[in-house]
Design a protein around this motif. Structure first.
Motif, PDB file in Angstrom:
ATOM      1  N   ILE A   2     -21.367  46.556  75.880  1.00 19.78           N
ATOM      2  CA  ILE A   2     -20.474  46.624  74.720  1.00 19.78           C
ATOM      3  C   ILE A   2     -19.702  45.308  74.642  1.00 19.78           C
ATOM      4  CG2 ILE A   2     -18.556  47.744  75.980  1.00 19.78           C
ATOM      5  CD1 ILE A   2     -18.319  49.492  73.306  1.00 19.78           C
ATOM      6  N   VAL A   3     -19.413  44.877  73.398  1.00 21.02           N
ATOM      7  CA  VAL A   3     -18.719  43.606  73.196  1.00 21.02           C
ATOM      8  C   VAL A   3     -17.219  43.854  73.055  1.00 21.02           C
ATOM      9  CG1 VAL A   3     -18.464  41.598  71.684  1.00 21.02           C
ATOM     10  CG2 VAL A   3     -20.730  42.635  72.019  1.00 21.02           C
ATOM     11  N   HIS A  58     -22.015  41.044  61.876  1.00 24.74           N
ATOM     12  CA  HIS A  58     -22.729  39.781  62.096  1.00 24.74           C
ATOM     13  C   HIS A  58     -23.634  39.789  63.306  1.00 24.74           C
ATOM     14  CE1 HIS A  58     -19.593  38.550  59.308  1.00 24.74           C
ATOM     15  NE2 HIS A  58     -20.349  37.502  59.024  1.00 24.74           N
ATOM     16  N   TYR A  59     -23.374  40.659  64.264  1.00 17.16           N
ATOM     17  CA  TYR A  59     -24.159  40.641  65.499  1.00 17.16           C
ATOM     18  C   TYR A  59     -24.844  41.976  65.766  1.00 17.16           C
ATOM     19  CZ  TYR A  59     -21.870  36.182  66.207  1.00 17.16           C
ATOM     20  OH  TYR A  59     -21.432  34.889  66.043  1.00 17.16           O
ATOM     21  N   GLY A  60     -24.502  43.015  65.007  1.00 15.55           N
ATOM     22  CA  GLY A  60     -25.167  44.316  65.135  1.00 15.55           C
ATOM     23  C   GLY A  60     -24.956  44.988  66.479  1.00 15.55           C
ATOM     24  N   LEU A  61     -23.842  44.681  67.139  1.00 17.72           N
ATOM     25  CA  LEU A  61     -23.606  45.223  68.484  1.00 17.72           C
ATOM     26  C   LEU A  61     -22.401  46.164  68.484  1.00 17.72           C
ATOM     27  CD1 LEU A  61     -23.968  41.817  70.400  1.00 17.72           C
ATOM     28  CD2 LEU A  61     -25.600  43.728  70.476  1.00 17.72           C
ATOM     29  N   ASP A  62     -22.475  47.189  69.329  1.00 18.42           N
ATOM     30  CA  ASP A  62     -21.285  48.032  69.523  1.00 18.42           C
ATOM     31  C   ASP A  62     -20.172  47.172  70.107  1.00 18.42           C
ATOM     32  OD1 ASP A  62     -22.612  50.213  68.638  1.00 18.42           O
ATOM     33  OD2 ASP A  62     -22.902  51.147  70.601  1.00 18.42           O
ATOM     34  N   CYS A  63     -18.955  47.441  69.685  1.00 15.43           N
ATOM     35  CA  CYS A  63     -17.883  46.556  70.140  1.00 15.43           C
ATOM     36  C   CYS A  63     -16.519  47.217  69.986  1.00 15.43           C
ATOM     37  CB  CYS A  63     -17.888  45.281  69.318  1.00 15.43           C
ATOM     38  SG  CYS A  63     -17.457  45.572  67.630  1.00 15.43           S
ATOM     39  N   MET A 123     -16.046  50.412  67.662  1.00 14.60           N
ATOM     40  CA  MET A 123     -17.145  50.699  66.728  1.00 14.60           C
ATOM     41  C   MET A 123     -18.393  50.994  67.571  1.00 14.60           C
ATOM     42  SD  MET A 123     -15.820  50.007  63.720  1.00 14.60           S
ATOM     43  CE  MET A 123     -17.255  49.886  62.674  1.00 14.60           C
ATOM     44  N   GLN A 124     -18.830  52.237  67.535  1.00 14.60           N
ATOM     45  CA  GLN A 124     -20.010  52.642  68.303  1.00 14.60           C
ATOM     46  C   GLN A 124     -20.974  53.295  67.344  1.00 14.60           C
ATOM     47  OE1 GLN A 124     -18.668  55.212  71.480  1.00 14.60           O
ATOM     48  NE2 GLN A 124     -19.793  54.014  72.973  1.00 14.60           N
ATOM     49  N   GLY A 125     -22.164  52.708  67.203  1.00 12.57           N
ATOM     50  CA  GLY A 125     -23.090  53.236  66.202  1.00 12.57           C
ATOM     51  C   GLY A 125     -22.410  53.192  64.854  1.00 12.57           C
ATOM     52  N   ASP A 126     -22.370  54.347  64.154  1.00 15.80           N
ATOM     53  CA  ASP A 126     -21.730  54.374  62.837  1.00 15.80           C
ATOM     54  C   ASP A 126     -20.285  54.843  62.919  1.00 15.80           C
ATOM     55  OD1 ASP A 126     -23.964  53.523  61.557  1.00 15.80           O
ATOM     56  OD2 ASP A 126     -24.743  55.558  61.227  1.00 15.80           O
TER      57      ASP A 126
END
Ligand code: IMP
Length: 192
Positions: A2-3, A58-63, A123-126
């Motif tokens: 996770i970011v 911008h990166y499509g990663l959970d964060c 923000m995890q998934g949706d």
């Protein structure tokens, strides 16, 4: 993985320690994000959300992203979202403190109430989750203590023994601090 949308190495390390081996955390530079992530909202919640949204988009990663402010009642909630640059120069704690003390000259002790608030937006998934940590206290009329950073030397938490955050050991401060509390909720959620 996770970011954590931050460039603050200290915050990253602290979080990684709390999460242990179960989850890897990466900072912005580690995902190749070297541009300034926008944080132009007028609330802590808005800024945390804006930073987390940016990484997701911008990166499509959970964060997750955090934002912290000091809210002083006699100053109608200021410096709030402007805490880092209240004195006119970003991250200049001396100037920030000077402006607060100047604006609070003559305000009696019982009206010097304030709090630190930290918001974390995950923000995890949706899905989006918000966590809040807060600590209530008072703004003193002069600095006490050399420890910590930011407004620590003028903030006296209600729960303590009269010392400011600047006079406490880091573990003591973390146990009752806004950030410690918000992070504990996030870690519980992620590991729960
Ligand atoms: P940030 O959102 O964590 O970057 O915090 C914004 C600003 O709030 C910092 O630049 C500091 O001026 C202030 N601040 C945040 N956390 C603390 C704290 O624990 N003690 C004192 N000042 C803080």
């Amino acid at each position: 993985m996770i970011v954590f949308a931050t460039n603050n190495a200290h915050k990253l390390e602290e979080l990684q320690q709390m999460l242990g081996d179960e989850m890897e955390i990466r900072g912005l530079s580690q995902i190749g994000c070297t541009e300034d992530v926008p944080e132009t909202a007028d609330t802590l919640e808005g800024n945390a959300r804006m930073k987390a949204d940016y990484v997701k988009e911008h990166y499509g990663l959970d964060c997750f992203a955090d934002d912290t402010g000091l809210e002083i009642d006699a100053l109608h909630g200021a410096p709030g979202v402007f805490s880092a640059r209240y004195g006119g120069v970003a991250h200049d704690s001396d100037r920030n403190i000077e402006r607060v003390l100047r604006e609070m000259e003559g305000v009696p002790i019982e009206q010097r109430t304030a709090r630190f608030r930290t918001i974390i937006c995950l923000m995890q998934g949706d899905s989006c989750h918000m966590f809040e940590g807060r600590v209530e206290g008072r703004i003193l009329t002069e600095r006490h203590g050399e420890g910590g950073f930011g407004y620590d030397s003028i903030f006296q938490p209600i729960e303590g023994d009269g010392r400011t955050f600047g006079e406490m050991a880091p573990e003591e401060k973390n146990a009752i601090s806004h950030r410690g509390r918000a992070v504990a909720q996030l870690v519980n959620y992620l590991l729960g």
